[in-house]
Design an enzyme around this catalytic site. Structure first.
Site, PDB file in Angstrom:
ATOM      1  N   LYS A 166       0.846  -1.194   0.000  1.00  0.00           N
ATOM      2  CA  LYS A 166       0.000   0.000   0.000  1.00  0.00           C
ATOM      3  C   LYS A 166       0.881   1.244   0.000  1.00  0.00           C
ATOM      4  O   LYS A 166       1.439   1.634   1.026  1.00  0.00           O
ATOM      5  CB  LYS A 166      -0.936   0.044   1.204  1.00  0.00           C
ATOM      6  CG  LYS A 166      -2.048   1.066   0.969  1.00  0.00           C
ATOM      7  CD  LYS A 166      -2.557   1.750   2.193  1.00  0.00           C
ATOM      8  CE  LYS A 166      -1.718   2.860   2.714  1.00  0.00           C
ATOM      9  NZ  LYS A 166      -1.572   4.044   1.837  1.00  0.00           N
ATOM     10  N   GLU A 192      10.155   1.724  10.497  1.00  0.00           N
ATOM     11  CA  GLU A 192      11.168   2.762  10.283  1.00  0.00           C
ATOM     12  C   GLU A 192      10.430   4.079  10.398  1.00  0.00           C
ATOM     13  O   GLU A 192       9.655   4.439   9.513  1.00  0.00           O
ATOM     14  CB  GLU A 192      11.802   2.550   8.907  1.00  0.00           C
ATOM     15  CG  GLU A 192      13.157   3.195   8.786  1.00  0.00           C
ATOM     16  CD  GLU A 192      13.058   4.540   8.154  1.00  0.00           C
ATOM     17  OE1 GLU A 192      12.872   5.525   8.910  1.00  0.00           O
ATOM     18  OE2 GLU A 192      13.156   4.623   6.926  1.00  0.00           O
ATOM     19  N   CYS A 203      13.574  11.083   6.846  1.00  0.00           N
ATOM     20  CA  CYS A 203      13.568  10.692   8.257  1.00  0.00           C
ATOM     21  C   CYS A 203      14.946  10.908   8.868  1.00  0.00           C
ATOM     22  O   CYS A 203      15.077  11.069  10.066  1.00  0.00           O
ATOM     23  CB  CYS A 203      13.124   9.251   8.391  1.00  0.00           C
ATOM     24  SG  CYS A 203      13.850   8.195   7.155  1.00  0.00           S
ATOM     25  N   GLU A 254       9.376  16.315  14.738  1.00  0.00           N
ATOM     26  CA  GLU A 254       9.844  16.228  13.352  1.00  0.00           C
ATOM     27  C   GLU A 254       9.107  17.250  12.503  1.00  0.00           C
ATOM     28  O   GLU A 254       7.886  17.252  12.463  1.00  0.00           O
ATOM     29  CB  GLU A 254       9.564  14.803  12.844  1.00  0.00           C
ATOM     30  CG  GLU A 254      10.176  14.502  11.512  1.00  0.00           C
ATOM     31  CD  GLU A 254      10.035  13.022  11.141  1.00  0.00           C
ATOM     32  OE1 GLU A 254       8.913  12.479  11.227  1.00  0.00           O
ATOM     33  OE2 GLU A 254      11.045  12.412  10.761  1.00  0.00           O
TER      34      GLU A 254
HETATM   35  P1  NAI Z   1       1.925   8.562   7.866  1.00  0.00           P
HETATM   36  O1  NAI Z   1       2.899   7.829   8.705  1.00  0.00           O
HETATM   37  O2  NAI Z   1       0.560   8.735   8.427  1.00  0.00           O
HETATM   38  O3  NAI Z   1       1.826   7.854   6.430  1.00  0.00           O
HETATM   39  C1  NAI Z   1       2.743   6.903   5.935  1.00  0.00           C
HETATM   40  C2  NAI Z   1       1.998   5.722   5.369  1.00  0.00           C
HETATM   41  O4  NAI Z   1       1.179   5.137   6.374  1.00  0.00           O
HETATM   42  C3  NAI Z   1       1.030   6.072   4.229  1.00  0.00           C
HETATM   43  O5  NAI Z   1       1.032   5.028   3.291  1.00  0.00           O
HETATM   44  C4  NAI Z   1      -0.312   6.131   4.932  1.00  0.00           C
HETATM   45  O6  NAI Z   1      -1.405   5.893   4.090  1.00  0.00           O
HETATM   46  C5  NAI Z   1      -0.160   5.015   5.939  1.00  0.00           C
HETATM   47  N1  NAI Z   1      -1.055   5.097   7.087  1.00  0.00           N
HETATM   48  C6  NAI Z   1      -1.542   6.214   7.697  1.00  0.00           C
HETATM   49  N2  NAI Z   1      -2.331   5.866   8.739  1.00  0.00           N
HETATM   50  C7  NAI Z   1      -2.344   4.518   8.809  1.00  0.00           C
HETATM   51  C8  NAI Z   1      -2.961   3.564   9.664  1.00  0.00           C
HETATM   52  N3  NAI Z   1      -3.741   3.950  10.686  1.00  0.00           N
HETATM   53  N4  NAI Z   1      -2.741   2.254   9.453  1.00  0.00           N
HETATM   54  C9  NAI Z   1      -1.937   1.864   8.456  1.00  0.00           C
HETATM   55  N5  NAI Z   1      -1.336   2.694   7.598  1.00  0.00           N
HETATM   56  C10 NAI Z   1      -1.536   4.015   7.768  1.00  0.00           C
HETATM   57  O7  NAI Z   1       2.581   9.966   7.523  1.00  0.00           O
HETATM   58  P2  NAI Z   1       1.852  11.293   6.954  1.00  0.00           P
HETATM   59  O8  NAI Z   1       0.576  11.496   7.693  1.00  0.00           O
HETATM   60  O9  NAI Z   1       1.811  11.209   5.485  1.00  0.00           O
HETATM   61  O10 NAI Z   1       2.911  12.403   7.343  1.00  0.00           O
HETATM   62  C11 NAI Z   1       2.908  12.970   8.646  1.00  0.00           C
HETATM   63  C12 NAI Z   1       4.307  13.077   9.192  1.00  0.00           C
HETATM   64  O11 NAI Z   1       4.896  11.810   9.296  1.00  0.00           O
HETATM   65  C13 NAI Z   1       5.283  13.867   8.352  1.00  0.00           C
HETATM   66  O12 NAI Z   1       5.156  15.244   8.558  1.00  0.00           O
HETATM   67  C14 NAI Z   1       6.592  13.343   8.847  1.00  0.00           C
HETATM   68  O13 NAI Z   1       6.935  13.995  10.044  1.00  0.00           O
HETATM   69  C15 NAI Z   1       6.294  11.899   9.147  1.00  0.00           C
HETATM   70  N6  NAI Z   1       6.740  11.011   8.044  1.00  0.00           N
HETATM   71  C16 NAI Z   1       7.909  10.317   8.210  1.00  0.00           C
HETATM   72  C17 NAI Z   1       8.408   9.535   7.186  1.00  0.00           C
HETATM   73  C18 NAI Z   1       9.673   8.785   7.341  1.00  0.00           C
HETATM   74  O14 NAI Z   1      10.343   8.534   6.359  1.00  0.00           O
HETATM   75  N7  NAI Z   1      10.033   8.342   8.529  1.00  0.00           N
HETATM   76  C19 NAI Z   1       7.735   9.450   5.889  1.00  0.00           C
HETATM   77  C20 NAI Z   1       6.477  10.167   5.830  1.00  0.00           C
HETATM   78  C21 NAI Z   1       6.032  10.928   6.887  1.00  0.00           C
END
Ligand code: NAI
Ligand code: MG
Length: 489
Positions: free
Chosen positions: A187, A262, A296, A394
């Site tokens: 996904k 991660e 990240c 972050e």
């Molecule tokens: P997110 O962690 O919510 O999204 C990442 C993935 O998780 C997407 O595919 C999303 O659809 C999925 N997801 C979201 N809620 C979920 C759930 N309840 N169960 C399963 N999958 C789920 O990140 P988002 O909301 O796009 O970004 C918010 C913040 O997260 C960013 O501002 C940043 O600080 C952080 N982030 C960190 C990343 C990293 O590489 N460690 C990458 C993206 C975001």
């Protein structure tokens, strides 16, 4: 503005993008995701959107492939398919580059020459593994018995990926998952599903049996949550926010699926007074501004020794002002694109305002750039204090915070005073100090006199709330495998 023309293959793909990739089928859905171009705020495509029912179908399809043709392949043949996929990604790097430039916004030349090329290399590295995943014979002390181990795939893996490196984050998980013999339901992030859908088509083209890789775009709260909770999923590999990581762990308890995470970071990057500033300043600059701060591992807390701090800050601000920022698909090869979405832009600008209200000094940037597209002017904040929200959470955008320090012991303690532990590093010409910092910093990756290097052979992952499990190298194979102990009497 002069934009790159869409490659004919990209236009053809976008015309036929519709449908979830499940088995060899493209499955239509009642609801859709509108995929937006963050450089222009225009609609790129409307793609199928999976819900719980489609996740069920994808998981059942992945299960059938696991016990069917995929499970029957020899390690040699499995490795060869993975190698071919790596080759196909490189051959199609311009397509991957355009797709990531369109929905993520990052500059096309970077998406093509860095993201796509490193993704191809990732598959090639893991293509060598299937024939080298060995068990052991164990010298047990039970008379008359032989004991050996077999290393087997975990089973059906749900991979949930973020939007910051749409192709590369898929590669980091998918390549080891396949090498270890698993099948996958992927996904991708709702903001950036295009390159994952293209990859699914490519995998079929190079000869992967249908059902080995299923790609199901959807929202986190429905498709993502359904995948994380699904009783037919044996393992979830996730990259994203720490908050969502917690939800995934909670969702995993039903069938106690394996989870690797991660998550976020707030990396400390330390410039000591004896650093070679010709390397340290650009190094620290790109540690944060690379990928527009949306990494990240971004070197978000830059500790600078007080004796050199004014010079360093001045130079960083000058470099930020010299950056070329613009649409991912513009012919001009920009350094940075927009942030990924309106929500992300609002969040990043909110942090900047919060920081300056708390006493941080904005040396450059600090606001939205332009009126169309989600561009944030590269921002350098000086005088940031450890207890400010901007030093603890972050930000995930082009905002570099500078924190002055005086002593080595002091800065080490301050660097470690964070709930995160993904990456950290320092700049100094004193090798003994490099080693002391490598020992003392609590993070999964330590960079000294460099920043941001990764390699498919070197383990990568977080301490503390930056997650658990290590991707890359043999540790990634272990992450996607399980050991069986066999007794012969
Ligand atoms: P997110 O962690 O919510 O999204 C990442 C993935 O998780 C997407 O595919 C999303 O659809 C999925 N997801 C979201 N809620 C979920 C759930 N309840 N169960 C399963 N999958 C789920 O990140 P988002 O909301 O796009 O970004 C918010 C913040 O997260 C960013 O501002 C940043 O600080 C952080 N982030 C960190 C990343 C990293 O590489 N460690 C990458 C993206 C975001
Ligand atoms: Mg979220």
């Amino acid at each position: 503005m002069n934009m790159h023309a869409l490659l004919p293959d990209v236009s053809a793909f976008l015309d036929n993008v519709q449908g979830l990739r499940i088995g060899a089928e493209k499955i239509e859905t009642a609801e859709h995701l509108d995929v937006e171009n963050p450089s222009t705020q225009g609609l790129i495509a409307r793609v199928a959107r999976a819900g719980a029912r489609e996740i069920d179908l994808a998981v059942a399809t992945a299960r059938a492939a696991l016990t069917g043709p995929w499970g029957a392949l020899t390690p040699h043949d499995r490795g060869q398919l993975i190698w071919r996929l790596g080759d196909a990604i490189e051959e199609n790097k311009a397509i991957f580059g355009q797709l990531d430039a369109l929905d993520n916004g990052k500059p096309f030349h970077i998406a093509r020459d860095v993201d796509a090329v490193y993704s191809a290399r990732h598959f090639r590295y893991f293509a060598g593994w299937p024939s080298k995943i060995e068990g052991r014979t164990i010298p047990v002390s039970v008379p008359g018995r032989m004991n050996y181990t077999k290393v087997e795939p975990v089973g059906v893996c749900g991979l949930i990926t973020p939007w910051n490196y749409p192709t590369l984050m898929v590669a980091w998980k998918l390549a080891p998952a396949l090498a270890a013999g698993n099948t996958v339901v992927l996904k991708p992030a709702e903001q950036t599903p295009l390159s994952a859908l293209f990859l699914a088509d490519l995998a079929l083209k190079v000869g992967f049996p249908p059902g080995v890789l299923n790609v199901v775009p959807g929202l986190g709260m429905d498709a993502g949550a359904a995948l994380a909770a699904h009783p037919g999923v044996d393992k979830v590999g996730f990259t994203g926010s720490t908050e969502t990581g917690r939800r995934i762990v909670e969702a995993s308890v039903g069938n106690l699926k394996k989870v690797s995470l991660e998550l976020g970071g707030k990396a400390a990057n330390i410039i000591f007074a004896d650093a070679d500033l010709k390397r340290a300043i650009p190094g620290a600059f790109w540690a944060l501004f690379g990928n527009n701060g949306q990494s990240c591992t971004a070197g978000a807390r830059l500790f600078v020794h007080r004796s050199i701090r004014d010079d360093v800050v001045r130079e960083l601000a000058k470099m930020a002002e010299g950056l070329s920022v613009g649409p991912g698909m513009e012919l001009k090869a920009h350094d940075l694109g927009p942030v990924v979405s309106a929500a992300q832009m609002t969040k990043v600008l909110g942090y900047i305002d919060q920081g300056t209200a708390a006493g941080a000094q904005c040396m450059t940037g600090g606001a939205r750039q332009g009126e169309t597209g989600y561009f944030v002017a590269p921002t350098v904040l000086d005088n940031v204090a450890d207890d400010m929200v901007i030093a603890r959470e972050e930000i995930f955008g082009p905002v570099l915070s500078v924190l002055p320090f005086d002593e080595e012991d002091e800065v080490l303690a301050r660097a470690n005073d964070t709930e995160f532990g993904l990456a950290a590093g320092c700049w100094t010409q004193d090798v003994s100090r490099c080693l002391r910092m490598a020992d003392g910093l609590k993070a999964g990756t330590i960079w000294t006199n460099t920043w941001g290097d990764t390699d498919p052979a070197s383990p990568f992952g977080g301490m503390k709330q930056s997650g658990y499990g290590r991707e890359m190298g043999g540790e990634a194979i272990a992450l996607y495998s399980q050991t069986k102990s066999v007794w012969l009497g």
